[in-house]
Each structure stands twice: as C-alpha cells, then as structure tokens.
Design an enzyme around this catalytic site. Sequence first.
Site, PDB file in Angstrom:
ATOM      1  N   THR A   1      43.869  48.234  37.563  1.00 50.03           N
ATOM      2  CA  THR A   1      42.688  47.838  38.333  1.00 50.03           C
ATOM      3  C   THR A   1      42.849  48.256  39.792  1.00 50.03           C
ATOM      4  O   THR A   1      41.971  48.903  40.379  1.00 50.03           O
ATOM      5  CB  THR A   1      42.484  46.313  38.243  1.00 50.03           C
TER       6      THR A   1
ATOM      7  N   GLY B   1      44.336  46.408  32.849  1.00 47.71           N
ATOM      8  CA  GLY B   1      45.574  45.834  33.350  1.00 47.71           C
ATOM      9  C   GLY B   1      45.490  45.598  34.840  1.00 47.71           C
ATOM     10  O   GLY B   1      44.636  46.155  35.536  1.00 47.71           O
ATOM     11  N   CYS B   2      46.377  44.748  35.340  1.00 45.65           N
ATOM     12  CA  CYS B   2      46.305  44.383  36.760  1.00 45.65           C
ATOM     13  C   CYS B   2      46.623  45.578  37.656  1.00 45.65           C
ATOM     14  O   CYS B   2      45.869  45.885  38.582  1.00 45.65           O
ATOM     15  CB  CYS B   2      47.221  43.195  37.046  1.00 45.65           C
ATOM     16  N   TYR B   3      47.743  46.252  37.392  1.00 43.74           N
ATOM     17  CA  TYR B   3      48.065  47.432  38.210  1.00 43.74           C
ATOM     18  C   TYR B   3      46.990  48.513  38.086  1.00 43.74           C
ATOM     19  O   TYR B   3      46.544  49.059  39.103  1.00 43.74           O
ATOM     20  CB  TYR B   3      49.414  48.021  37.800  1.00 43.74           C
TER      21      TYR B   3
END
Lengths: 342, 342, 342, 342
Positions: free
Chosen positions: A149, A145-147
């Site tokens: 990462t 997921g972006c967060y």
Amino acid sequence: MGIRAAVAGASGYAGGEVLRILAGHPGFEIGTLTAGSNAGTELGTHQPHLRSLAGRVLAETTPENLAGHDVVFLALPHGQSGPLAEQLGQDVLVVDCGADFRLNDPADWTAFYGTPHAGTWPYGLPELPGRRAALAATKRIAVPGCYPTAVTLAMFPALLDGLVEPDVVVVAASGTSGAGRSLKPHLLGSEVMGSVSAYGVGGVHRHTPEMIQNLGEVAGEPVTVSFTPTLAPMSRGILATCTARTRPGVTLETLRDAYGTAYENEPFVSLLPEGRWPATSMTLGANTVLVQVAHDERAGRAVVVAAIDNLTKGTAGGAVQSANLALGLPEELGLTTIGVSP
Amino acid sequence: MGIRAAVAGASGYAGGEVLRILAGHPGFEIGTLTAGSNAGTELGTHQPHLRSLAGRVLAETTPENLAGHDVVFLALPHGQSGPLAEQLGQDVLVVDCGADFRLNDPADWTAFYGTPHAGTWPYGLPELPGRRAALAATKRIAVPGCYPTAVTLAMFPALLDGLVEPDVVVVAASGTSGAGRSLKPHLLGSEVMGSVSAYGVGGVHRHTPEMIQNLGEVAGEPVTVSFTPTLAPMSRGILATCTARTRPGVTLETLRDAYGTAYENEPFVSLLPEGRWPATSMTLGANTVLVQVAHDERAGRAVVVAAIDNLTKGTAGGAVQSANLALGLPEELGLTTIGVSP
Amino acid sequence: MGIRAAVAGASGYAGGEVLRILAGHPGFEIGTLTAGSNAGTELGTHQPHLRSLAGRVLAETTPENLAGHDVVFLALPHGQSGPLAEQLGQDVLVVDCGADFRLNDPADWTAFYGTPHAGTWPYGLPELPGRRAALAATKRIAVPGCYPTAVTLAMFPALLDGLVEPDVVVVAASGTSGAGRSLKPHLLGSEVMGSVSAYGVGGVHRHTPEMIQNLGEVAGEPVTVSFTPTLAPMSRGILATCTARTRPGVTLETLRDAYGTAYENEPFVSLLPEGRWPATSMTLGANTVLVQVAHDERAGRAVVVAAIDNLTKGTAGGAVQSANLALGLPEELGLTTIGVSP
Amino acid sequence: MGIRAAVAGASGYAGGEVLRILAGHPGFEIGTLTAGSNAGTELGTHQPHLRSLAGRVLAETTPENLAGHDVVFLALPHGQSGPLAEQLGQDVLVVDCGADFRLNDPADWTAFYGTPHAGTWPYGLPELPGRRAALAATKRIAVPGCYPTAVTLAMFPALLDGLVEPDVVVVAASGTSGAGRSLKPHLLGSEVMGSVSAYGVGGVHRHTPEMIQNLGEVAGEPVTVSFTPTLAPMSRGILATCTARTRPGVTLETLRDAYGTAYENEPFVSLLPEGRWPATSMTLGANTVLVQVAHDERAGRAVVVAAIDNLTKGTAGGAVQSANLALGLPEELGLTTIGVSP
C-alpha cells in the site's frame, strides 16, 4: 438496520482494527466474531481497548458461523482464506485482509508462499488508476498488503508518467504490529525497544511480488523492486522511502505536478507542502497516506517518502474503504484522516 | 447548523486533542482557532495529524477573535484563562482545560500557582456524585487535571462508602504529553526513551490540592494525599496506583460492590473483571477510564489502579463530555470507549 | 590465570548480563556456558551483543558440565537452582541469581512459589548493615531480587533509625527484561510500547516476602509492605517509589542525614543532591543505585525514590559484587557506576 | 601517570560519550572538562549517568583551559572546532568529533555548511584501506560522522573490488541522540516516540559529501550516493541499508568473500553469519560494527546492512580508536565489542 458484518480472526491485530473501525462506522452492524484457538473466549480478553464489544464471545471460524451476514471480513493467517472463502455465499461480500488472492501469477504465489494459488480477486487499492469501477462491481476483495500500500502509492504517479526508470529501491520501516500477535523472541518488547533491525533482506519478503505487480501494471513495462523491510520500535506505522533514477528533463516541479495531479481528488492521500516530510505519527489510527517527493539532482534520483498506519490504511481501513465501494456506500464513510497524536 | 466552537491554544497538545474530538463530533462546527506565538501560521504546521484542518490559519488569542461562538474551549497555559474568560460573553459556554478555576480555596491556588486566584467554576467530572445537575446549568466549566481525573475516579467510591481511611498514597505514571509541548531538556526523546523518572515528589505537584479537594468532598472529612508523579517513556496515558488502609470488616467483595455500584451506569468508566488489570494502551485515544481494585489483607490495604488517556478523558474528552451536558446534548455524543491499540 | 567462572542459563537475560560483566572483569576467566532447551546452539544466536563470546557453544545445564570451575553463576528459572546446587562441590562458590535461597521462612517460600523450600543462603546485599562479613566467608550466595534490591536500599536507612512507621507503600515501575525472555502475549513489543500496566497487585508478587524480610530485619520489628509492580515501556530499569509515615519530630534534614550516613561509604549507592530525582536511564548498564528522599509535611510522609538497572545492580552486578567479596577480591572490581546514556 | 585528556563540549551527548569511554580506559587520565553556556555548572547536572565525574565543574571552552593536556577531544557544534584548534599546541593530539576537518574539497564544505573551510585532517576511520599509517603519525584527527561511518563500512568492500556499480542508494535510521541535545519541537519525546520520520531528503544532509568522498576514494572513480536519513524512536543506534547494482558475474559468494576478506582482521567489524541480520541493539554502548550482505538476483542488486551505535563507533568510540593509534597505544585499548542488551 445496518449492513451486517462478520469478522473472522477477531482476536488478532488485523481483526481488532477491523472491529475498531466498524464500531465507529454508521453503516455497519457488527455480527458474529470468530477466532481459531481463541474461540470460546471473550473478545475483551484479547482486545481490551474495544470496550463496547468486550463481552462478545468468539465463535469458531467456520463457514456456518460466518453465514447470514452481508459482509465477511477475513483477518486470517496467509493461506487460510482460500479454502474458507470457497464456502461463503457468492452473494456475500468477502473482504480478505490476507494475501491469498492478491497475486495474479500463480508462480509468484507458489514461490513466495509455498502452497497452491487460491486465485485472484479485485485488488482493493482504489487510488490505483481505473480500479474503482471493478471494486464497485465485485463481491470479492483482496486487501493490499501494508508495505505494498505504502510503496505503490509512493511510486505509481512517477512511473505512470514515465518520470523515472522502472528500477525502484525501497527501504521501509514498520512497527511491530505488522508481524501480528506472534510469540517470537525477536518480537518481545525487550528486544524491540531501542532497536531498529533488518529482516527479509534481498527480495525475499512476501510483499515484494505484490509491489512488482502493482508498479509494473502502472508503468506498462516490467519494474524491478529492491525491497528491504526494517522493524522499528513502535507498535504501528510504516515509513517507506522509495527512489528511482529520474529520466532526462525531469525536475522537482515535474514530479510535484505528477503527484499533485494523481492525488488532488483522493480523500485519503495528501502530497505534503514543500519542506515538510511524513512521520508515521501523523497517520496513527487514520486512513491517511502522506507523501512527499524530492529530486536529488546530484544523484539523479527522485526520492519519495510515504507514511501510513499499517493497521489502518495498510489493512483494516483499506478493507473498509473498498468494502464501502463494493456496497455502494460513500467511499469515506466511517473512515477519517484525523489521526491520534502525539 | 452545528454549535459553533472556538479553540484557544490550538497549536498545543491539549488544543490539538480538543480539535481531534471536535472533528469527529456530530454536534459541533469548528470555528476560529487561536494561538499565542504561533498565530499567523497554519494549523498543519503544528498538528499535521489533523488533515482536514491542516490549512486553517491560527488567529491571535484575543477576546475579539473568540467572540461569536457558542462554545469556547480554552487550552492555555495555567494563569491565562482567568483574564481572558472575563472578556468572553456570559451567554457563551466557556470550557477551561487549564487549572485556573478548579480550586475552591484561594489559598491553595496561591500556594501552588503563586498568582491571584481567578475564581471557581463548576468542576467538570460528571462521575462525581451529584455533579451532573450543576454542569447542565452552567456556562462555565473547569475541566479537571489529568492526574486528578484518574485519582479521583480511582478512590472516591471507597471513600464515599467509608471503606478506607482518609489517608491515600498515590504513585502515578504519565506519558510525556502531560507536560505539553515545552522545550525542556528532560522532555527530549533521547532523555525520555528507555527511562522512568520521578518529579514533583513530596506533595509539591500542582495537582495535589485538587485531589485533596475532590476526595475530601466525597469523604466528608479531610483527606491526606501523598502524591508522586513519574514520567514514563510513552506519549500518552496515565496509570495511577492508589492505596489506603481498609477499615475493619472490609473485604474484596465490599470493595468490588462499592466500585460496581458507583460505575454501573457510567458510560466511560469500567470496573474490570477480576484478574485483569488496566494498561494505559487500553484507553488510547478514548474517553475510557479503567479501574481495578485489590484487597491486600497482609498489608491491610485496598489498592486501586486506574488508567486513562491523559489527553482524552484527562483533558479534551473530559472537556467535551461536560460541554455536552452543559449544551443539553447526550453526554456521550462524539466520544468513544473504543481505543486505538496495539 | 583468572578465577574460572561457569554460567548456567547463559541464553537468558540474566545469564547474558552476568556474561557482559564477566567479559569486562579483570579477575575472571569465562568457562563453560550452559543452557536448557538452547543447549547445542551458539551463544551468538541468543546474545548477539556479546561479540567476543558469540561462537561459544552452549552445553546442557548439568552438574558435570558445571564442574571444574571456581565459581558457578546460576541464572535459572525459580525452583531449578535448589536441586542443581546440591550437586555442586562445597568448595565451589555458587552464586544463585534465582529466588530459591533468598527467603528465611519456608512457609513464605511455599506460599509464594508452591514448591518445597530449598534452604537459605547468605543474602547478597552488601549494603545492608553487617552483611559483608557473612558474604566474605561463604561459598553460597543468594542474589537479591531486582525489586527487593531497589526497595530495601530505598527504605532501610529510614527504618533503621526509626524515622518512619513500619508500614511501607511501594509502587515500582520495571522494564520488561525483568520478566525474562518469556514468550507471553503481554510482553510482545506491540503490547508493551506506549503502555504502562499494573500486574501482581495486592501483595501477590513473589518479591513481596523478600522485601518484608529485609525491612523487618533492619527495623527490628514486623514491617508491612504494600507492593504494586508496574510494567513500563523500556527494556531495563526499576524506579521504586516508597513511602511511610514519618514519626514525630522527623524533618527533611533528619531524613537526609540518615541516608547520607548510610551511604557515604557505599561505592555503588548515591544519595542525590537536593532537587535532583532519579531516572532509570542514569543507571543503565551500571551497578549504580540512586536514591532521593522528600518529606511531605502535609501528608506526614517520607517519600523515597530509588533507581537501578534491574539486570545490573538488580541481578548480575549484584551477583558479581557479592562474588567479589566471597572471593577476596576488591568489592568494586569489574563493576562501574558509569552508565550508558542517553 | 596516564595520558592527560581534556574534553571540550563535555555537557553534550558526544562529549558525554567520550567521557564514558575515557572513564573506563586504562590509558587516560581525565583532565579539564569545558562547556559553552553550561560553563560553571557541575557535570552531574548534565551527565548524571557518569557518577564518578558528577562533581566536576565545567570550565569555559577556551584555548587556555584546554592547554596542558596530551590530548584534547573536541565535541563542539560544527564550525567551532576550526578557530579553536588553531590555538591549541602543535604537539598536542587534537581529536575533532565535529565535521570541520573531514572534507577534502572546500567547495563541498561551503555548499553544505555555508562557512569558510577550516582545512582537512587525517580521517579517523582506521578500517579504510591504508589509513592506519597516517593516523599513527598525526597530531590532528577528524573523526568521521556517524552516518558516514556506517555507510562507508557497509559499502567500501564491494566498491573496492568493483563488485557493484558506483551508484549507491542509502536509507538509514538513526536514534535521536544523533541530533544532539537540541531543544527542537520535533525532538521532544512526545513527538519521537511511536514515530519514524524522514528528514534531510534529496541529498541535502551534511553527511552526504563525506560518504561520496569516502566511497569515491575507495572505488577509484566518482560515486553517486542517494542518501535518506530517517529518525527512529530510540536514543541510540544507526541502521544503514545500502544497495547498488551488482556487476556481471557477481554472486552472493563473491560478495561474502569480499566482506570476509576486508573485515577478517578488523577488531570492531563483524560480517554476520548467513541468515542473521544486524539490529542496532546488538551494538549499544560498544564500538561494534555489524555488517550483513544479500544478493537480490531478481533486482540485480547487492543489499548491505550495517548497524552501529552512533555515539560509540559513530562518534566517541571511533575517536578513541583513532586516538589510540595516534598515541601508539593498542588500537582496541579501552574499547569493547561487548554491548548492553536487552
């Protein structure tokens, strides 16, 4: 002939970013593009910035349409990758940009997503210690997921070396593209511009267990994470501010050494020089991760700030980076740390 | 070995964009970078988004430091290219992103810039009829201004075919990077965000004579241009709305035919399908020009809208496109129409 | 006891702005608030910025719920005011923020809105010559559209005095709130931020006949208007750039005199001092109209730029200004020219 | 006749906001306006949004020019209020929007500001327990900093009741107006738009000791604060996310009770209903403070989010609120919780 890649979910933001990167990647040939309700329309209707692909017609997202490719990138709403992936060949590399295969613990999945757990695939964050070998040997990749990462790369070096207590506070700002192209009132431009807002407060955001899982594995002990996401008036970018109490004897130098060591050979992660702090604009459109660390002696805490582009390193760039590894290509191929600014 | 390129003015927005493109260009090798008051500092201080070049130290902008390259890109304040260019070798390709060598008429230069005219170089807009041969044979290129790029490409096909009267009204919105990195109160984020403003109204903007020159050459008769620039709350992008009275018998089909013919073989310019209108975000970071035309029968006018990225096609991308021609490289090399969006 | 005011459409942007102004208006008491699909919910769900009204529950928009008030403000989608207004008492002041009663010519209405014409009410732009008497004597007011407010005030003084030809070109930038709280993809924050786009090009925007009507009445002859609206990355504000060919003998002084005379006693319109140009941020949240004029001698044109807040002077402020007149209150009561900036 | 108020520093953002509020305040008459380098120019040059004051000429900031008023608002760079205040009459109410008189401990002042400490004045945050009496009896008021306003109001109820440990982590996003009208490259629109960045990380921001002072006084024991400010792409607004470990037995209900009790009679502070979270846009131009609290049981933490307008409640609104108390006016006079949105 390049490696043939299909993209499922090509009309969304994540799918569009996968295509943007593939279009400039020397190793891939772009095959079938699929969509859900947008099937039958031209890509240019939804992604007018991808000029050379604008005339491509979107097929329906079915296993049949996705067959006959070397790689399939899935950029689908959470919960849709699981059933689809089962019907894709075991010899095809499947790279899932969704959440379905990220979590180890089925209970975590069910608690946060409310559906049966599809399984767990090798986790596509090559910068985590010891992960590259698994990624080089797999046909299935769960893109982080972006967060997670941003937060994992911000905190793991300090936890790996035991420099901080395993109790992390994270407050992160994200651009609106992280929410996808969803028609919700709070995502309208009129609401978003000129405003920062909080959401998913109190540990209820679905990326929370993924952070706990990553950091706990590195720390070798359970880690608590208090995670608060906020929405900022920008299309792209995540700035994650992470803090944990330092253990006795830890200094700024200890901290900088740990991060310097962790990232000295990483092609996409930079520990900034002292005195400079990350801004999301420094990473726009690039696979870059920028990290900086401070030691607040009065508060007894390490404060680490990380910036990424949520759609690039946080989604599609991360996906291609891991796919490169799985395909035996150079990890950096088709990716860049040269961002678009101002 | 690549073609060695130097960049003068590397710490500004235009210079940074030249470097962003060169960094991804397979034909160039990046040589010396120079600056004015920022000489002696690291590029990363000013252009932290260009990670792989961040450690480069800026030399002073002198003929000596710029010597020994195959190409020199000048990204300097208007008026500084003239004196410098005289001291660069005649066998070196010099590409001036400034205004110094754009205008044919010394009186125009003096009226709008107030200094002696440095001269006139081949004008780097390959899409104008008959310009590619001159650009292929030159060692000196004047890169068009950002507004003139958008306006000229918006209007020349209609004027070339005599479809409209030679009296053009232009209102264009630009992102703030068009003003460069100048420390002026009205360019502060607090002033810019949430606000559109007008400036340089009444024909006083310095890009006006350049538009008149370009359009007049194509029309084969004098053209008047009423040009109003506005500042929009975004970093990049120009949207130019241009209108002129249609001549008798002209229809939407006549107009679309003219634009379709003018741009059918142009790699960077697209006439959009009917019903779709340009947005600057569709061109971000790309060398793309998007054009659409309407025929307002009630008002008796053709209305043409063009979108570009002011720093890419409007400056650095245009510069590299012309440089490719002058160096005998493929015109599209290192340039893309794949933008960064959302 | 104040004048009792009801607001229909209280959960939308226009309705919210009417309430914002009424909440600070010493002459009004806020009565029933109604909504369509949001009936039954609290106002605070939709308008969390109106703290003192947050607990109000929205009733359904019916004639019965709107009965028993001295004034009813209608902030409804176009086409809904007509049928509703018929069922409101003739002794009640009805102020329609929608388009239903703005146009004189039923053919214009049908051509642009596609439904039967509801009728024509006194037009709520007190600054137009001779309009205040009609507004003081009416129980029905058609509030002008946002773009026509800006464009009419930008151009009428020049047309009234015959200083320009009756052939006007308008390009205007609007913030996204002008489109209301509609869940359309192109209005998402991710799409809007960092981008200016054109829409409704070629004379098809519904505000076009309203501009032609206003300017033609002032000019005393038919006026053509080429109108191009653009969407800018901001929530509020309109900047309208308007131009027309000047007639022989007209100078900047002639023009400034005309505007100075037209606006010297207007409480909400300012002709700016020479050398200053309007920005929408100067009008945010205020009933202010800022106007500036230039004479482009080379192009033979007057260029007039006007800035307003589309929700205040362009909608709700204009509505209250006219309502004040109709109720015999001071025209400026509860309105301000003090904006919120930066 | 109203109370005569002078404003020193009228050309800056804080001074402009003081004037915006005073212009709509029924109790004040606006007297002399002063400036530093802008003395001699018209206010309209710097604050074009304050139409009715646009023609006022700025005097120089001297004790003589500020004499003869009932109230003097100081909106000056930190360090300049001290020397000036000494020369203002003891019977004049002096309200300092700067930092000079906020801190109790001279060592804190010197450590963070580097100059001799000017003294300590009653602190203008009436919502803190027991502060209203002191403010009602004083002729000198130190207006709180913008971040400390948000953070103190977010955390004091939990600390007052001992519900959390005295070890607070704060990450706050601010609009750019918090930095004033300073001509620094990182505040340019081109840099700010589309980007969130961190600055002053690690406890070095000057507002840190003020938070520690406020929260420690309420807690009755030393409190550590880890404070990280971030810059968001908006002109106004602060969103502060604050977290601390909950003490045993604390539940969401305990927390909501504490905040409900603390704020039930506060005119400007609202604890939002469960399920809603603050956004800065909800407070724009208003003296509103919005607070929401969550209990993250897994992480063992209370998470409190507060939103304010940094220029209104965070500066000028807070100043007028305290001035009202000191002058014996109703605390809410001339202030509103009705914001401007969208």
